[in-house]
Design an enzyme around this catalytic site. Structure first.
Site, short mmCIF file in Angstrom:
data_model
loop_
_atom_site.label_atom_id
_atom_site.label_comp_id
_atom_site.label_asym_id
_atom_site.label_seq_id
_atom_site.Cartn_x
_atom_site.Cartn_y
_atom_site.Cartn_z
N PHE A 148 7.77 5.47 -7.74
CA PHE A 148 7.88 4.85 -6.50
C PHE A 148 6.46 4.38 -5.78
O PHE A 148 5.43 5.38 -5.69
CB PHE A 148 8.45 6.22 -5.36
N ASP A 233 -1.85 4.94 -8.02
CA ASP A 233 -1.33 4.78 -6.88
C ASP A 233 -1.40 6.41 -6.19
O ASP A 233 -0.72 7.28 -6.78
CB ASP A 233 0.18 4.26 -6.61
N LYS A 262 -1.13 7.33 3.48
CA LYS A 262 -0.50 8.62 4.12
C LYS A 262 -1.50 9.43 4.44
O LYS A 262 -2.10 9.16 5.81
CB LYS A 262 0.13 9.34 2.94
C1 LIG Z 1 4.76 6.88 0.11
C2 LIG Z 1 4.45 6.41 -1.06
C3 LIG Z 1 4.32 4.99 -0.98
C4 LIG Z 1 4.52 3.99 0.10
O1 LIG Z 1 3.85 4.23 1.49
P1 LIG Z 1 4.45 3.66 2.86
O2 LIG Z 1 3.42 4.20 3.89
O3 LIG Z 1 5.80 4.51 2.99
O4 LIG Z 1 4.62 2.13 2.59
C5 LIG Z 1 3.56 4.30 -2.04
N1 LIG Z 1 3.24 4.97 -3.08
C6 LIG Z 1 3.51 6.49 -3.12
C7 LIG Z 1 3.14 7.27 -4.41
C8 LIG Z 1 4.08 6.98 -2.13
O5 LIG Z 1 4.30 8.33 -2.08
#
Ligand SMILES: *Cc1c(COP(=O)(O)O)cnc(C)c1O
Length: 409
Positions: A148, A233, A262
């Site tokens: 994700f 990520d 985040k």
């Molecule tokens: C939440 C998330 C994203 C995307 O972030 P947004 O601010 O919602 O675009 C990307 N990678 C990971 C691992 C995430 O948990």
């Protein structure tokens, strides 16, 4: 505790208007929140809940942290946005502080997590053509099954989740999928056009999937040997969530590019960043990439303080300690419906057996008991409270989690 301000509408009116006027791209737990403080949020009727989702780990520092709030309010009254057409007096300080904390040498500030992912994809492609010598328009990026990384077209194009992809094509080419946790599969997939490997160190939305020991070290070694950029990520796993500043630290490795978002603002503002310890961000030239809001002074002031309180208030260490405590308490549950309980720091999941038939109803029942959490992928509940939780509050939560699970299984 009651709300400071009476609600404008009643519960049914809120739900009715959302159902009528809003796109239905979410299926929220039906609680209408009006206020938050630390670990707790209150609904429009003044009922209190322990937040065990933390806005998908964006409020690691707790709701409405007073110091971050003060930084936001102070900066909001001075200067909010200049665009990058001009310089502002917060950006350089943000660069300096984030680089020092994360041992990075270059930063690219963006807004959402998905934008950070897109930015990294652009940077490694260009690095591939200009530095590695990959044939133009042939660059390949390897990603993991069940990843994700966000919701933009390029990003859902390399998702393996049918719900995320179906009917949104055509997608950008140049991505290859390998199983998560399988370093040999990564090595086998690398070819002359491979520029990067992109992965979450622990897969969050897939249900807190922790790879086998040694995997992060192995992929680091493989990427180095093949001159492939390693991109972690850490948008969800980073900034203390797993009990270290970054999840990659659990195996003592450093990615070439680390993505954060985040909790970078403690939940106050969308801000993300691409961090690089190599020269890959150096390939970007003026005009080739940007964002109107990226790197704005309000975001930078908020992020500086959000990082500061994370460190100064010992939240990362607390995440490690309380994560162990919470995991141990959950593992003591004796319940035949539970398939596995796993976690690292305060990123914890309970996975149920197929026959149990979905985790949603437990989330609904926990909500009634004053605990907010959300199922991820049908059979799993994730527990990810703010990193300021204490043993007392975990005990309080366990007194409610245990009977809910036992009544439902
Ligand atoms: C939440 C998330 C994203 C995307 O972030 P947004 O601010 O919602 O675009 C990307 N990678 C990971 C691992 C995430 O948990």
């Amino acid at each position: 505790m009651s709300n400071d301000r009476p609600a404008d509408l009643d519960f049914d009116e809120y739900l009715g208007i959302e159902a009528t006027l809003g796109a239905h791209n979410y299926k929220p737990i039906d609680v209408v929140l009006a206020r938050g403080e630390g670990l707790w949020v209150w609904d429009i009727d003044g009922k209190r809940y322990l937040d065990c989702l933390s806005a998908y780990s964006a409020v690691n520092q707790g709701h409405c942290h007073p110091k971050i709030r003060e930084a936001l309010v102070e900066q909001a009254g001075r200067l909010s946005l200049t665009s990058r057409a001009f310089r502002n007096d917060q950006l350089a300080l943000f660069y300096q502080e984030v680089c020092e904390l994360t041992s990075s040498s270059k930063v690219l500030p963006m807004n959402s997590g998905a934008e950070a992912v897109e930015s990294a994809v652009k940077a490694v492609r260009k690095w591939g053509y200009q530095v590695k010598g990959v044939e133009r328009n042939k660059a390949e990026i390897i990603v993991c099954a069940n990843n994700f990384h966000g919701r933009t077209i390029a990003v859902v194009g390399f998702s393996t989740d049918p719900t995320a992809r179906a009917d949104f094509g055509p997608f950008a080419p140049g991505f290859k999928v390998v199983p998560f946790g399988d370093a040999e599969a990564l090595e086998a997939a690398i070819g002359p056009n491979t520029v990067a490997f992109l992965a979450e160190p622990i897969q969050g939305e897939a249900g807190v999937i922790i790879p086998p020991d040694g995997y992060l070290r192995d992929v680091r070694e493989i990427c180095t040997r093949h001159n492939v950029m390693l991109i972690f990520d850490e948008i969800q796993t980073g900034l203390g969530r797993t009990g270290k500043l970054f999840a990659e630290e659990h195996e003592g490795v450093e990615a070439d590019i680390t993505l954060i978002g985040k909790a970078l603002s403690g939940g106050y503002y969308p801000i993300s960043a691409v961090l690089s310890n190599s020269e890959v961000l150096g390939v970007l030239q003026p005009g080739e990439h940007g964002s109107t809001f990226g790197g704005n002074p309000l975001a930078c002031a908020v992020a500086r303080t959000a990082l500061k309180v994370l460190v100064e208030e010992g939240m990362i260490e607390n995440s490690a300690r309380m994560g162990r405590y919470f995991l141990e308490a959950l593992r003591a549950l004796r319940n035949n419906g539970i398939k596995e309980i796993r976690g690292r720091g305060l990123m914890i999941a309970i996975e149920f057996h197929e026959e149990v038939g979905g985790a949603r109803r437990f989330c609904e029942a926990l909500k009634d008991q004053g605990i907010l959490c959300k199922e991820t992928h049908h059979h799993t509940i994730r527990f990810a409270p703010p990193l300021i939780i204490t043993e007392n509050e975990i005990d309080w939560a366990m007194e409610r989690i245990e009977p809910v699970l036992n009544a439902g299984l």
